[in-house]
Enzyme design. Structure first.
Site, PDB file in Angstrom:
ATOM      1  N   GLU A  60       0.842  -1.203   0.000  1.00  0.00           N
ATOM      2  CA  GLU A  60       0.000   0.000   0.000  1.00  0.00           C
ATOM      3  C   GLU A  60       0.875   1.249   0.000  1.00  0.00           C
ATOM      4  O   GLU A  60       2.093   1.176   0.188  1.00  0.00           O
ATOM      5  CB  GLU A  60      -0.911   0.004   1.231  1.00  0.00           C
ATOM      6  N   LYS A 125      -6.301  10.281   0.405  1.00  0.00           N
ATOM      7  CA  LYS A 125      -6.197   8.992   1.073  1.00  0.00           C
ATOM      8  C   LYS A 125      -7.310   8.146   0.473  1.00  0.00           C
ATOM      9  O   LYS A 125      -8.490   8.380   0.727  1.00  0.00           O
ATOM     10  CB  LYS A 125      -6.378   9.163   2.577  1.00  0.00           C
ATOM     11  N   VAL A 144      -5.780   0.132   2.884  1.00  0.00           N
ATOM     12  CA  VAL A 144      -5.880  -1.317   2.761  1.00  0.00           C
ATOM     13  C   VAL A 144      -6.986  -1.707   1.786  1.00  0.00           C
ATOM     14  O   VAL A 144      -6.784  -2.521   0.881  1.00  0.00           O
ATOM     15  CB  VAL A 144      -6.122  -1.951   4.145  1.00  0.00           C
ATOM     16  N   ASP A 176     -18.515   3.666  13.873  1.00  0.00           N
ATOM     17  CA  ASP A 176     -17.240   3.865  13.170  1.00  0.00           C
ATOM     18  C   ASP A 176     -16.567   2.516  12.945  1.00  0.00           C
ATOM     19  O   ASP A 176     -15.929   1.954  13.849  1.00  0.00           O
ATOM     20  CB  ASP A 176     -16.346   4.798  13.985  1.00  0.00           C
ATOM     21  N   SER A 178     -14.108   0.473  10.075  1.00  0.00           N
ATOM     22  CA  SER A 178     -13.236   0.698   8.918  1.00  0.00           C
ATOM     23  C   SER A 178     -13.738  -0.030   7.678  1.00  0.00           C
ATOM     24  O   SER A 178     -14.235  -1.167   7.760  1.00  0.00           O
ATOM     25  CB  SER A 178     -11.811   0.221   9.241  1.00  0.00           C
ATOM     26  N   ASP A 180     -11.891  -1.322   5.649  1.00  0.00           N
ATOM     27  CA  ASP A 180     -11.021  -2.482   5.441  1.00  0.00           C
ATOM     28  C   ASP A 180     -11.773  -3.788   5.704  1.00  0.00           C
ATOM     29  O   ASP A 180     -11.574  -4.792   5.010  1.00  0.00           O
ATOM     30  CB  ASP A 180      -9.806  -2.421   6.377  1.00  0.00           C
ATOM     31  N   LYS A 197      -5.014  -1.989  14.392  1.00  0.00           N
ATOM     32  CA  LYS A 197      -4.422  -0.963  15.239  1.00  0.00           C
ATOM     33  C   LYS A 197      -4.833  -1.208  16.695  1.00  0.00           C
ATOM     34  O   LYS A 197      -5.980  -1.534  16.999  1.00  0.00           O
ATOM     35  CB  LYS A 197      -4.876   0.429  14.793  1.00  0.00           C
TER      36      LYS A 197
END
Length: 831
Positions: A60, A125, A144, A176, A178, A180, A197
């Site tokens: 990435e 992004k 990702v 919230d 992601s 991904d 994370k």
């Protein structure tokens, strides 16, 4: 060395016209609409690697655009790509340049992207939702999810990154989650990361992944029993991993099985941060809690929350998190490349691999399941490759014959690890060559090489069935060479590994080139192949000779790296099966070995002096101009004594052949100038060829930018002697051809054919990437064409193949590889 001029070809190619045979996935081929193919650009290197089923690893780019400042991000990008190459893969860094998604960023694009990391207003992004918005004059780093989509479109199955996004703490209120995670539920790419994370809600993240049907596992990294799913900066999270992998082959099997089953979900394979970089879980939790509190107070939500929290954690941990971040992403890239290499092998073998367990983890990825050092070396004590067979003889790695593979070309020569050092003068410098006695700026490229390997590789790419016969040492370079052969799909059944106790070192070659990529000096350690005659003769008798006698190949290629004793043994064995023999001289120092043959130790009739036409032991010689001159000088030297004759050019049998050429006593300078050029005649090149012709009845001399000079004896009765298109190239004819009263064999000579083939196309100097392996590619392509003609029962001559072989050499000239994979695009022309 062969230098050619070829037309320009762009380094980035569209997916609109994928190469024939390109595999964009296991057991399926993707059909592209013109609209889609014009929107995504895949680099030539990545396309070629996918076409050849070589391991490719997606990388990435948001880690560079939004994770590190310039120039730290550029150094990291270069480091990660180097780690992929060091461990046997092809890197495919993915990003958006001028609104165009690119898979496999070139150096210029990468520099342009990472250097604009401080220009937030013009740098996106890019996640799934942003891809369509990117088609404006913007640059962007792919997340990702964005990277997964583009990797899958290009046919890449393995993606290595730092950490995943996930379910944020408090997501039951903020929602919230992601992108991904949803991408993993619908895009079949395996993601190797250090978990999600650590400031995320790990239990909820794993639950969400399970709902999405995503396979989740963690590498044990030397641990036993139950193992935690890692928490990015820390190896332990308190949350047990659903599945544990002991090695990379296990991960590769899961990917392979998933694609065979047609599953359309991704996979998460967690690789824990290297132990000495891990931050204690309790310490991280304190920093995370404070960072989350400050993010809430600052109103950093959604896409803004992760950058804010990471920056705050960096501040609170005193840069320890930055060091940990670099260490874990490097470890993930190494692990991901090892998985990709193992996957490529499974796809090549067409099997999950359980029945071939002895060739699994240790052979594919090296000893032990421990994590890797920063240089890609497995941690823990080193051990030998498991799966090799020690038989008590001087070599191991027992040959495994492939039942349906019948090679038509045997190449006996060197297999080496090559280093090409291209001089790159600093800005403002007028120097074109490196300065002696000091260090010089250069670009250093490592590849699999060796003259024998290069010839075999070129012949294989041109469609020949090849067996390479060579030796490596029981060392790191030898293991890397064997793995690289497997990636190239070049059978390794003819490669013997000499025992460590013998002190043998795998051959290595270092070439120093000037700024124009022309060779300045080369250093070669080939002692393994021209040193211990006793052990190599033992290997010859036990392995190579039985295989040669079993397969009876139509063509044998020898390179001059062998000692005279081994050359004699190979020539005798090839003569026994009536194989056509090509001799590749290698260098000016080694080419003269062919005139220093001892009697064959096997008693198979190899003479101590090289026989002449019409019963030569070598049928084709492929020297460059320097090697030709060295061979001629040695053969004509009065210091070389052969019984009562002062040198090779005073032998009676040599004189009979020379006289039968029919060249007038007054000389043939005018005819030589017409057949070649005044410059070549002044250099003495055609004259040298003529004098060497009795020993080597076909000589294809590689003359750099002047092309290739082909000089050959045409036998009496050869139909070409009567063809009009050959008339202008007939230097002379034998007036006694076919005469019954000639008792010495000279009546078998019809005449001498001499033709200068100019380079077919032009390559601008700025497009020349490397000269190493160019001449070997030429020789391999010639032999492949001759073998194809023999196999198909049709008359194929060297002159029919020179232009095609030059084109193959030109492709290598434009490539950083010892032999360009693009050579395969020419094999259809042999049909």
């Amino acid at each position: 060395m062969l230098s050619l001029r070829l037309v320009n070809r762009t380094c980035q190619t569209s997916l609109a016209a994928p190469r024939t045979g390109t595999r964009l996935g296991v057991h399926h081929t993707r059909k592209w609409s013109n609209s889609r193919s014009n929107l995504v650009k895949v680099s030539e290197e990545v396309q070629q690697a996918i076409a050849e089923n070589r391991p490719v690893v997606a990388l990435e780019s948001t880690i560079y655009t939004h994770g590190f400042p310039y120039p730290d991000n550029l150094a990291l990008a270069s480091r990660l790509e180097s780690l992929v190459r060091l461990n046997g893969g092809v890197p495919a860094t993915i990003g958006i340049i001028d609104g165009v998604p690119k898979v496999g960023l070139g150096a210029d694009d990468l520099i342009r992207l990472v250097s604009s990391s401080s220009d937030a207003g013009n740098l996106m992004k890019v996640s799934r939702r942003d891809l369509a918005f990117a088609y404006r004059p913007f640059n962007g780093g792919t997340t990702v999810s964005g990277t997964m989509i583009l990797a899958h479109l290009a046919g890449i199955k393995v993606f290595a990154t730092g950490g995943l996004g996930g379910v944020h703490r408090g997501a039951e209120v903020t929602m919230d989650v992601s992108a991904d995670l949803t991408e993993l539920g619908r895009t079949p790419v395996a993601v190797i990361s250090s978990g999600c994370k650590s400031f995320l809600d790990i239990p909820k993240t794993l639950e969400y992944l399970e709902t999405q049907g995503v396979a989740v596992a963690t590498f044990a990294d030397g641990r036993t029993g139950s193992v935690d799913f890692p928490a990015f900066y820390t190896r332990e999270s308190g949350v047990r991993s659903p599945v544990v992998f002991q090695d990379e082959i296990s991960a590769a099997r899961v990917i392979y099985a998933s694609h065979l089953l047609g599953l359309q979900s991704g996979m998460v394979f967690a690789n824990p941060i290297p132990e000495h970089h891990s931050i204690p879980f309790e310490k991280m939790e304190v920093s995370i809690a404070q960072a989350l509190q400050e993010a809430h107070a600052a109103g950093a939500t959604g896409a803004k929350s992760t950058p804010f929290i990471l920056a705050k954690i960096k501040e609170l941990t005193g840069n320890k998190s930055v060091e940990a971040n670099k260490a874990l992403v490097e470890a993930n890239v190494i692990r991901g490349t090892k998985v990709a290499v193992a996957l490529a092998r499974l796809e090549r073998d067409g099997s999950i691999g359980l029945k071939n367990e002895q060739h699994s983890a240790a052979e594919v990825i090296g000893p032990g399941p421990r994590n890797y050092t920063n240089d890609g070396v497995p941690g823990g004590p080193a051990s030998a490759i498991q799966g090799s067979t020690r038989s008590g003889t001087l070599f191991h790695n027992k040959a495994i014959e492939l039942p349906d593979y019948k090679p038509t070309v045997f190449v006996a020569g060197s297999l080496a690890v090559d280093l090409a050092c291209d001089f790159q003068p600093r800005a403002g410098s007028a120097a074109s060559t490196p300065a002696p006695h000091t260090s010089n700026p250069a670009r250093v490229i490592q590849s699999l090489g060796g003259v024998g390997h290069n010839v075999a590789r070129a012949a294989q790419l041109m469609g020949a069935r090849v067996q390479l016969c060579s030796v490596v040492g029981d060392d790191l370079a030898g293991k890397a060479a064997l793995e690289a052969l497997n990636i190239e799909k070049l059978p390794s059944t003819g490669i013997a590994t000499l025992e460590k106790e013998s002190g043998a070192r795998t051959a290595q070659y270092v070439a120093v080139n000037d700024s124009s990529k022309d060779l300045v000096i080369a250093m070669a350690d080939m002692s393994i192949i021209d040193g211990d005659d006793a052990s190599l003769l033992k290997t010859f008798e036990a392995r190579w000779l039985p295989s040669l006698q079993k397969h009876k190949p139509s063509h044998v290629v020898l390179d001059a790296n062998w000692s005279p004793k081994l050359l004699s043994a190979w020539l005798a064995a090839a003569h026994e099966i009536s194989a056509h023999v090509t001799f590749e001289p290698v260098s000016t120092a080694k080419v003269t070995k062919i005139f220093q043959l001892p009697p064959s130790s096997s008693g198979r009739g190899s003479a101590s002096v090289l026989p002449v036409f019409p019963l030569p032991q070598i049928h084709l010689l492929t020297p460059n101009d320097h090697e030709l001159a060295a061979l001629h000088a040695f053969a004509s030297s009065s210091s070389v004594s052969l019984g009562n004759n002062p040198h090779h050019f005073s032998r009676d049998d040599w004189w009979r052949v020379i006289n039968a050429f029919g060249i007038p006593d007054t000389g043939a300078r005018a005819k030589l100038c017409l057949a070649t050029s005044k410059a070549l005649v002044d250099q003495g090149i055609p004259q040298q060829c003529l004098q060497l012709l009795p020993f080597f009845p076909v000589i294809a001399a590689k003359l750099g930018r002047q092309g290739v000079l082909l000089v050959q004896v045409l036998p009496a009765g050869d139909p070409r002697l009567q063809k009009a298109e050959y008339a202008e190239f007939m230097l002379s004819r034998n007036p006694t051809a076919g005469a019954e009263e000639e008792p010495n064999g000279s009546e078998s000579i019809g005449g001498v054919y001499m033709r200068l083939f100019p380079p077919p196309e032009e390559i601008p100097a700025e497009e020349i990437r490397s000269v190493n392996g160019v001449g070997d590619t030429f020789a391999g392509a010639l032999v492949a064409g001759l073998a194809r003609g023999k196999e198909n029962g049709r008359e194929t001559h060297v002159e029919d193949l020179v232009d095609l072989a030059q084109r193959a050499a030109g492709l290598t000239l434009r490539s950083l590889e010892a032999v360009s994979g693009e050579v395969a695009s020419l094999k259809s022309l042999l049909n």
